[in-house]
Design a protein around this motif. Structure first.
Motif, PDB file in Angstrom:
ATOM      1  N   VAL A   1       0.881  -1.298   0.024  1.00  0.00           N
ATOM      2  CA  VAL A   1       0.066  -0.160   0.056  1.00  0.00           C
ATOM      3  C   VAL A   1       0.961   1.312   0.066  1.00  0.00           C
ATOM      4  CG1 VAL A   1      -1.930   1.356   0.932  1.00  0.00           C
ATOM      5  CG2 VAL A   1      -1.804  -1.319   1.271  1.00  0.00           C
ATOM      6  N   GLN A   2       0.924   2.194  -1.018  1.00  0.00           N
ATOM      7  CA  GLN A   2       1.543   3.050  -1.113  1.00  0.00           C
ATOM      8  C   GLN A   2       0.779   4.607  -1.003  1.00  0.00           C
ATOM      9  OE1 GLN A   2       4.800   2.641  -1.973  1.00  0.00           O
ATOM     10  NE2 GLN A   2       4.411   0.435  -1.815  1.00  0.00           N
ATOM     11  N   PHE A   3       1.498   5.660  -0.704  1.00  0.00           N
ATOM     12  CA  PHE A   3       0.639   6.680  -0.684  1.00  0.00           C
ATOM     13  C   PHE A   3      -0.026   7.231  -1.725  1.00  0.00           C
ATOM     14  CE2 PHE A   3       4.299   8.508   2.633  1.00  0.00           C
ATOM     15  CZ  PHE A   3       3.431   8.018   3.742  1.00  0.00           C
ATOM     16  N   GLU A   4       0.458   7.093  -2.782  1.00  0.00           N
ATOM     17  CA  GLU A   4      -0.168   7.429  -4.110  1.00  0.00           C
ATOM     18  C   GLU A   4      -0.824   6.443  -4.844  1.00  0.00           C
ATOM     19  OE1 GLU A   4       2.318  11.064  -5.784  1.00  0.00           O
ATOM     20  OE2 GLU A   4       3.494   9.513  -5.471  1.00  0.00           O
ATOM     21  N   LEU A   5      -2.060   6.830  -5.549  1.00  0.00           N
ATOM     22  CA  LEU A   5      -2.620   5.812  -6.293  1.00  0.00           C
ATOM     23  C   LEU A   5      -2.207   5.984  -7.833  1.00  0.00           C
ATOM     24  CD1 LEU A   5      -6.161   5.616  -4.806  1.00  0.00           C
ATOM     25  CD2 LEU A   5      -4.256   3.993  -4.653  1.00  0.00           C
ATOM     26  N   PRO A   6      -2.024   5.043  -8.624  1.00  0.00           N
ATOM     27  CA  PRO A   6      -1.669   5.225  -9.940  1.00  0.00           C
ATOM     28  C   PRO A   6      -2.796   6.046 -10.708  1.00  0.00           C
ATOM     29  CG  PRO A   6      -2.577   2.936  -9.641  1.00  0.00           C
ATOM     30  CD  PRO A   6      -2.430   3.680  -8.320  1.00  0.00           C
ATOM     31  N   GLY A   7      -2.176   7.156 -11.494  1.00  0.00           N
ATOM     32  CA  GLY A   7      -2.864   8.032 -12.279  1.00  0.00           C
ATOM     33  C   GLY A   7      -3.905   9.130 -11.560  1.00  0.00           C
ATOM     34  N   LEU A   8      -3.627   9.324 -10.418  1.00  0.00           N
ATOM     35  CA  LEU A   8      -4.424  10.111  -9.669  1.00  0.00           C
ATOM     36  C   LEU A   8      -3.297  11.171  -8.889  1.00  0.00           C
ATOM     37  CD1 LEU A   8      -7.183  11.275  -8.744  1.00  0.00           C
ATOM     38  CD2 LEU A   8      -7.259   9.633  -6.807  1.00  0.00           C
ATOM     39  N   LYS A   9      -3.824  12.297  -9.348  1.00  0.00           N
ATOM     40  CA  LYS A   9      -2.848  13.622  -8.611  1.00  0.00           C
ATOM     41  C   LYS A   9      -3.510  14.102  -7.609  1.00  0.00           C
ATOM     42  CE  LYS A   9      -1.372  14.620 -13.416  1.00  0.00           C
ATOM     43  NZ  LYS A   9      -1.345  15.692 -14.557  1.00  0.00           N
ATOM     44  N   ASN A  10      -2.633  14.548  -6.585  1.00  0.00           N
ATOM     45  CA  ASN A  10      -2.956  15.587  -5.581  1.00  0.00           C
ATOM     46  C   ASN A  10      -4.015  14.672  -4.504  1.00  0.00           C
ATOM     47  OD1 ASN A  10      -1.700  17.368  -6.860  1.00  0.00           O
ATOM     48  ND2 ASN A  10      -3.380  18.724  -7.126  1.00  0.00           N
ATOM     49  N   PHE A  11      -3.659  13.406  -4.529  1.00  0.00           N
ATOM     50  CA  PHE A  11      -4.279  12.352  -3.574  1.00  0.00           C
ATOM     51  C   PHE A  11      -3.556  11.724  -2.779  1.00  0.00           C
ATOM     52  CE2 PHE A  11      -5.801   8.363  -2.549  1.00  0.00           C
ATOM     53  CZ  PHE A  11      -6.879   8.680  -1.537  1.00  0.00           C
ATOM     54  N   TYR A  12      -3.641  11.262  -1.604  1.00  0.00           N
ATOM     55  CA  TYR A  12      -2.700  10.487  -0.871  1.00  0.00           C
ATOM     56  C   TYR A  12      -3.280   9.564   0.101  1.00  0.00           C
ATOM     57  CZ  TYR A  12       0.588  13.748  -2.391  1.00  0.00           C
ATOM     58  OH  TYR A  12       1.421  14.865  -3.252  1.00  0.00           O
ATOM     59  N   ASN A  13      -3.090   8.439   0.367  1.00  0.00           N
ATOM     60  CA  ASN A  13      -3.540   7.368   1.314  1.00  0.00           C
ATOM     61  C   ASN A  13      -2.524   7.451   2.326  1.00  0.00           C
ATOM     62  OD1 ASN A  13      -6.032   5.681   1.066  1.00  0.00           O
ATOM     63  ND2 ASN A  13      -4.877   4.681  -0.945  1.00  0.00           N
TER      64      ASN A  13
END
Length: 564
Positions: A514-526
């Motif tokens: 589980v990474q901070f970022e999702l593929p292809g989505l900007k300005n969003f973090y988990n």
């Protein structure tokens, strides 16, 4: 033209959220912002943008659990404007307690890693809370365990897991002098762990301090040596090395017959010994509220009773949140410190996934951590002479309504926290792990009367067992409560009622999927305890701090965190 082009670049970096806000307020700002006619006009607008703190980046955070509050605190410290959106009416998420009558039931914390100096977590907690002012209880023993088949040389079936390493070593050697070498090999790695801040806390430092930190980091090679040596050892494989039958059975039963990596035992024990893993008097919700107070004092804002319906996306960029009553809250950055599954597959509709993420969803990479059945009772009596935490065998197998079979009982007696019960009274809980969470979640959803009946019948069985163990509690019960996987799922949205995110795999060194970022989505973090298998408060605070550092780095800003 060059002057105007440079200013255009600077003004373009001003918060999208505040561009939206001012555009909505009136067209006057819009005209100034987009088409200033003179160099002086441009300078005026730039001065407004750079000196008005309200024009700093706006960050929406989903979830007021420890992850969300922690991320919010660190981001506020670093000049960002944050708002948290929480479906519940209280902070804490899974770090929670609840009142029932005159009693408080705790649903989370047994200890806080970093409750005192001697742990890197103490440094992190101290950046958020005045730790010296929080009362902690450090127990003399972590667990009192009754075995089934053997007795020690004194005729007792009870194994004591002491928190003082010297006392533990002497106790073990006294019981099994023939296992002296193996026992010392068990204690030694914990002494090595105590030399290091675990995990090492990284900061953005100038050149010379960073070089010094790098030199210090090289010392961790000794820890890495022991870690690699122990990473495949479990309580079962360690027990096989022991000659003494009583100790062998005790280690086999440490986790009710489950095979668990020894690091799960040795890491906390090394902190217990240093009095750096205490229980916060007042319980879980009280501790979470302290972080909430700090977040609000730093200028953050929390919207309670505000569930997030959807994360708004424009051109593959997260731009805001759609919450209850279809209200929209725009932002420059969105952080989800909430449930992983709900975020990725509901709020974002599963549009930004990879094959790894789909494998996680289908449980091909990791299993979801257990959910919990928790039975709590408010008893008329102080029960001061009863061990605070114990496990013991049952004469007959206990069968849960969900089909799970239990051979042992775990009892937690809160006789050490006077804030949870009136004077002369005590809260006692019995907890079971279960993987049959869908049974409870679906039963509550589809057949509520049967759900209540199943809880009541199971509770009656627990009362009978406690009555036999503690000696006549039936007439002393003033409060009872049952929490099921449906309870945890309903109040926190955690997928399948999980209490600690993902269950760790066999390879503890494996990178988290589980990474901070999702593929292809900007300005969003988990950023939540789902980011690292094992979850819990240590993961919650470390990921909250890490995401703030990550955002600062992307924003080319030096990360700041100071002790409260």
């Amino acid at each position: 033209m060059v002057f105007r082009k440079n200013l255009n670049k600077k003004i373009a970096s001003v918060s999208l959220h505040w561009q939206r806000k001012y555009l909505k307020v009136g067209t006057k700002f819009k005209i100034r912002f987009r088409s200033a006619l003179t160099p002086q006009g441009w300078k005026t607008i730039l001065h407004l943008c750079e000196n008005n703190p309200q024009l700093h980046l706006k960050i929406n955070i989903i979830g007021a659990g420890v992850s969300g509050l922690t991320a919010g605190c660190y981001l506020q410290m670093n000049g960002y404007q944050t708002e948290i959106f929480e479906k519940h009416s209280i902070p804490g998420g899974l770090c929670t307690s609840w009142k029932k009558g005159a009693f408080t039931i705790d649903g989370c914390v047994h200890w806080i890693l970093g409750s005192d100096k001697g742990s890197s977590f103490y440094k992190m907690w101290s950046e958020l809370l005045p730790m010296e002012s929080i009362p902690f209880k450090n127990h003399e023993q972590r667990l009192e365990l009754e075995v089934e088949k053997t007795r020690n040389k004194y005729g007792s079936k009870v194994f004591h897991l002491y928190t003082d390493l010297q006392r533990l070593q002497e106790y073990l050697i006294d019981l099994a002098p023939e296992d002296t070498a193996v026992i010392k090999s068990f204690i030694r790695p914990m002494r090595v762990m105590q030399k290091f801040d675990l995990p090492p806390v990284m900061d953005d430092l100038p050149l010379i301090p960073s070089l010094i930190q790098g030199i210090k980091m090289s010392r961790y090679l000794e820890f890495l040596y022991w870690f690699l040596k122990l990473k495949k050892q479990t309580n079962f494989t360690f027990a096989e090395k022991l000659k003494n039958p009583f100790l062998k059975e005790s280690f086999q039963l440490l986790y009710d017959g489950e095979e668990v990596n020894m690091m799960v035992l040795t890491m906390p024990l090394s902190s217990f010994d240093k009095k750096s893993a205490g229980y916060p008097i007042g319980g879980s919700l009280s501790f979470a509220k302290r972080i909430e107070e700090q977040y609000l004092a730093l200028g953050g804002k929390i919207h309670y009773k505000t569930p997030v319906k959807k994360i708004l996306v424009e051109n593959d960029t997260a731009v805001g949140l759609l919450v209850r009553n279809d209200v929209i809250h725009y932002s420059d950055i969105t952080i989800s410190a909430a449930d992983w599954y709900t975020t990725v597959f509901e709020a974002l509709e599963g549009k930004y996934v990879s094959q790894d993420i789909l494998d996680l969803k289908n449980l091909k990479k990791l299993e979801v951590f257990y959910s919990v059945m928790q039975f709590s009772f408010g008893l008329n009596g102080d029960y001061k002479d009863v061990p605070h935490f114990s496990r013991f065998p049952l004469e007959e197998e206990l069968i849960s309504p969900d089909g799970t079979r239990y051979k042992r009982l775990e009892v937690h007696v809160y006789n050490y926290d006077p804030t949870l019960a009136p004077k002369g009274k005590t809260v006692v809980t019995v907890s079971f792990y279960t993987t049959k969470r869908e049974f409870w979640i679906n039963l509550r959803k589809n057949e509520r009367p049967k759900y209540r009946q199943a809880k009541a019948e199971f509770q009656d069985k627990i009362i009978e067992l406690l009555d036999a163990r503690l000696g006549g509690i039936k007439d002393r019960i003033e409060m009872s409560d049952v929490a099921t996987p449906a309870t945890f799922q309903r109040y926190t949205y955690n997928w399948k009622g999980s209490t600690q995110g993902w269950l760790p795999g066999k390879n503890l060194l494996a990178a988290s999927p589980v990474q901070f970022e999702l593929p292809g989505l900007k300005n969003f973090y988990n950023s939540s305890h789902w980011n690292q298998p094992g979850g819990g408060l240590p993961i919650a605070i470390s990921t909250g701090r890490a995401i703030a550092r990550f955002i600062c780095k992307k924003d080319k800003k030096r990360f700041t965190a100071k002790k409260i």
